[in-house]
Motif scaffolding. Sequence first.
Motif, PDB file in Angstrom:
ATOM      1  N   SER A   1      -3.493  71.431  48.840  1.00  0.00           N
ATOM      2  CA  SER A   1      -3.319  72.839  49.187  1.00  0.00           C
ATOM      3  C   SER A   1      -3.058  73.660  47.931  1.00  0.00           C
ATOM      4  CB  SER A   1      -2.131  72.968  50.147  1.00  0.00           C
ATOM      5  OG  SER A   1      -1.676  74.297  50.216  1.00  0.00           O
ATOM      6  N   TRP A   2      -3.895  74.677  47.704  1.00  0.00           N
ATOM      7  CA  TRP A   2      -3.632  75.554  46.572  1.00  0.00           C
ATOM      8  C   TRP A   2      -2.331  76.318  46.786  1.00  0.00           C
ATOM      9  CZ3 TRP A   2      -2.984  80.500  47.951  1.00  0.00           C
ATOM     10  CH2 TRP A   2      -3.706  81.016  49.017  1.00  0.00           C
ATOM     11  N   LEU A   3      -1.960  76.536  48.040  1.00  0.00           N
ATOM     12  CA  LEU A   3      -0.705  77.230  48.332  1.00  0.00           C
ATOM     13  C   LEU A   3       0.476  76.397  47.838  1.00  0.00           C
ATOM     14  CD1 LEU A   3       0.587  79.701  49.726  1.00  0.00           C
ATOM     15  CD2 LEU A   3       0.678  78.339  51.803  1.00  0.00           C
ATOM     16  N   ASP A   4       0.451  75.098  48.117  1.00  0.00           N
ATOM     17  CA  ASP A   4       1.511  74.209  47.620  1.00  0.00           C
ATOM     18  C   ASP A   4       1.492  74.151  46.099  1.00  0.00           C
ATOM     19  OD1 ASP A   4       2.193  73.673  50.238  1.00  0.00           O
ATOM     20  OD2 ASP A   4       1.265  71.676  50.265  1.00  0.00           O
ATOM     21  N   TRP A   5       0.287  74.043  45.515  1.00  0.00           N
ATOM     22  CA  TRP A   5       0.188  73.969  44.067  1.00  0.00           C
ATOM     23  C   TRP A   5       0.753  75.223  43.408  1.00  0.00           C
ATOM     24  CZ3 TRP A   5      -5.605  72.243  43.923  1.00  0.00           C
ATOM     25  CH2 TRP A   5      -5.692  70.900  44.270  1.00  0.00           C
ATOM     26  N   SER A   6       0.521  76.398  44.031  1.00  0.00           N
ATOM     27  CA  SER A   6       1.009  77.648  43.432  1.00  0.00           C
ATOM     28  C   SER A   6       2.528  77.667  43.354  1.00  0.00           C
ATOM     29  CB  SER A   6       0.490  78.863  44.199  1.00  0.00           C
ATOM     30  OG  SER A   6       1.076  78.939  45.484  1.00  0.00           O
ATOM     31  N   LYS A   7       3.176  76.945  44.265  1.00  0.00           N
ATOM     32  CA  LYS A   7       4.641  76.896  44.281  1.00  0.00           C
ATOM     33  C   LYS A   7       5.200  75.705  43.501  1.00  0.00           C
ATOM     34  CE  LYS A   7       4.794  79.072  48.801  1.00  0.00           C
ATOM     35  NZ  LYS A   7       5.047  78.891  50.225  1.00  0.00           N
ATOM     36  N   ASN A   8       4.490  74.555  43.557  1.00  0.00           N
ATOM     37  CA  ASN A   8       5.066  73.315  43.033  1.00  0.00           C
ATOM     38  C   ASN A   8       4.339  72.692  41.851  1.00  0.00           C
ATOM     39  OD1 ASN A   8       6.840  73.457  45.259  1.00  0.00           O
ATOM     40  ND2 ASN A   8       5.353  72.401  46.541  1.00  0.00           N
ATOM     41  N   ASP A   9       3.097  73.052  41.616  1.00  0.00           N
ATOM     42  CA  ASP A   9       2.314  72.403  40.565  1.00  0.00           C
ATOM     43  C   ASP A   9       1.291  73.369  39.972  1.00  0.00           C
ATOM     44  OD1 ASP A   9       1.095  70.597  38.874  1.00  0.00           O
ATOM     45  OD2 ASP A   9       0.852  69.038  40.404  1.00  0.00           O
ATOM     46  N   PRO A  10       1.765  74.377  39.229  1.00  0.00           N
ATOM     47  CA  PRO A  10       0.853  75.380  38.666  1.00  0.00           C
ATOM     48  C   PRO A  10      -0.240  74.777  37.774  1.00  0.00           C
ATOM     49  CG  PRO A  10       3.142  76.033  38.345  1.00  0.00           C
ATOM     50  CD  PRO A  10       3.157  74.652  38.911  1.00  0.00           C
ATOM     51  N   ALA A  11       0.047  73.667  37.106  1.00  0.00           N
ATOM     52  CA  ALA A  11      -0.957  73.048  36.242  1.00  0.00           C
ATOM     53  C   ALA A  11      -2.139  72.536  37.075  1.00  0.00           C
ATOM     54  CB  ALA A  11      -0.339  71.900  35.447  1.00  0.00           C
ATOM     55  N   LYS A  12      -1.854  71.978  38.233  1.00  0.00           N
ATOM     56  CA  LYS A  12      -2.918  71.485  39.114  1.00  0.00           C
ATOM     57  C   LYS A  12      -3.747  72.660  39.649  1.00  0.00           C
ATOM     58  CE  LYS A  12      -3.201  67.440  41.785  1.00  0.00           C
ATOM     59  NZ  LYS A  12      -2.529  66.449  42.590  1.00  0.00           N
ATOM     60  N   LEU A  13      -3.087  73.746  40.002  1.00  0.00           N
ATOM     61  CA  LEU A  13      -3.783  74.941  40.472  1.00  0.00           C
ATOM     62  C   LEU A  13      -4.680  75.504  39.364  1.00  0.00           C
ATOM     63  CD1 LEU A  13      -4.212  77.048  42.703  1.00  0.00           C
ATOM     64  CD2 LEU A  13      -2.273  78.306  41.748  1.00  0.00           C
ATOM     65  N   LYS A  14      -4.177  75.532  38.139  1.00  0.00           N
ATOM     66  CA  LYS A  14      -4.960  76.032  37.009  1.00  0.00           C
ATOM     67  C   LYS A  14      -6.186  75.146  36.775  1.00  0.00           C
ATOM     68  CE  LYS A  14      -4.768  77.216  32.158  1.00  0.00           C
ATOM     69  NZ  LYS A  14      -4.039  77.149  30.906  1.00  0.00           N
ATOM     70  N   ALA A  15      -6.010  73.830  36.837  1.00  0.00           N
ATOM     71  CA  ALA A  15      -7.127  72.905  36.638  1.00  0.00           C
ATOM     72  C   ALA A  15      -8.191  73.081  37.724  1.00  0.00           C
ATOM     73  CB  ALA A  15      -6.629  71.458  36.620  1.00  0.00           C
ATOM     74  N   PHE A  16      -7.746  73.279  38.963  1.00  0.00           N
ATOM     75  CA  PHE A  16      -8.693  73.486  40.056  1.00  0.00           C
ATOM     76  C   PHE A  16      -9.438  74.807  39.863  1.00  0.00           C
ATOM     77  CE2 PHE A  16      -9.999  74.158  44.530  1.00  0.00           C
ATOM     78  CZ  PHE A  16     -10.646  72.950  44.728  1.00  0.00           C
ATOM     79  N   GLY A  17      -8.732  75.840  39.417  1.00  0.00           N
ATOM     80  CA  GLY A  17      -9.368  77.127  39.128  1.00  0.00           C
ATOM     81  C   GLY A  17     -10.422  77.009  38.039  1.00  0.00           C
ATOM     82  N   GLU A  18     -10.130  76.227  36.998  1.00  0.00           N
ATOM     83  CA  GLU A  18     -11.105  76.010  35.926  1.00  0.00           C
ATOM     84  C   GLU A  18     -12.329  75.263  36.452  1.00  0.00           C
ATOM     85  OE1 GLU A  18      -8.930  74.137  32.744  1.00  0.00           O
ATOM     86  OE2 GLU A  18      -7.675  75.917  32.471  1.00  0.00           O
ATOM     87  N   TYR A  19     -12.099  74.289  37.316  1.00  0.00           N
ATOM     88  CA  TYR A  19     -13.205  73.563  37.941  1.00  0.00           C
ATOM     89  C   TYR A  19     -14.106  74.547  38.697  1.00  0.00           C
ATOM     90  CZ  TYR A  19     -15.723  70.725  41.312  1.00  0.00           C
ATOM     91  OH  TYR A  19     -16.716  70.171  42.084  1.00  0.00           O
TER      92      TYR A  19
END
Length: 164
Positions: A37-55
């Motif tokens: 979930s990008w929603l969870d990543w935005s709260k708990n794992d910004p690095a994972k959200l950033k990597a997914f955004g780059e993808y």
Amino acid sequence: MKTSSLAGAFTALACIVAPARAADDAGLTRMALCQDSWLDWSKNDPAKLKAFGEYFRTHFSHKDNDPFVVPNAATFIVGLRVAQVFPESVGMGVGFSATVDADFNTTRAGLERALGKKLGHCERGDGMNACELPIGEKRTVTLMAEDSPKARQALIGCYYYCEK
């Protein structure tokens, strides 16, 4: 001798003609099936959200004010070709969804196979077919498609909740 040559020719032909199932895009599939979930990543794992955004920026294209992106190359979720991805929504709700090039029944079968569960709570009305399966708190796998025998696309995704 002729029989074995003929059998070999049919086998080779079957390999060429048989439709190959392309590999699913693991990241998109996990998002569409509510496993990530990008929603969870935005709260708990910004690095994972950033990597997914780059993808997304490298594998999809966005035009003007479209609410979706399109894949730059053939992309698949649950064995179905992706036409569009809505990275922040499911219809009018918050989530992640994709339009796939398949009818409602084919898409439902693919989702149920991937989930290992039947979709529950299905409705028909207002020209639409829709099913959903709650996966966890604030996560529901959703399937929607036009209620028409001519419809050849369906929307699948993970609905988080409607923000107020």
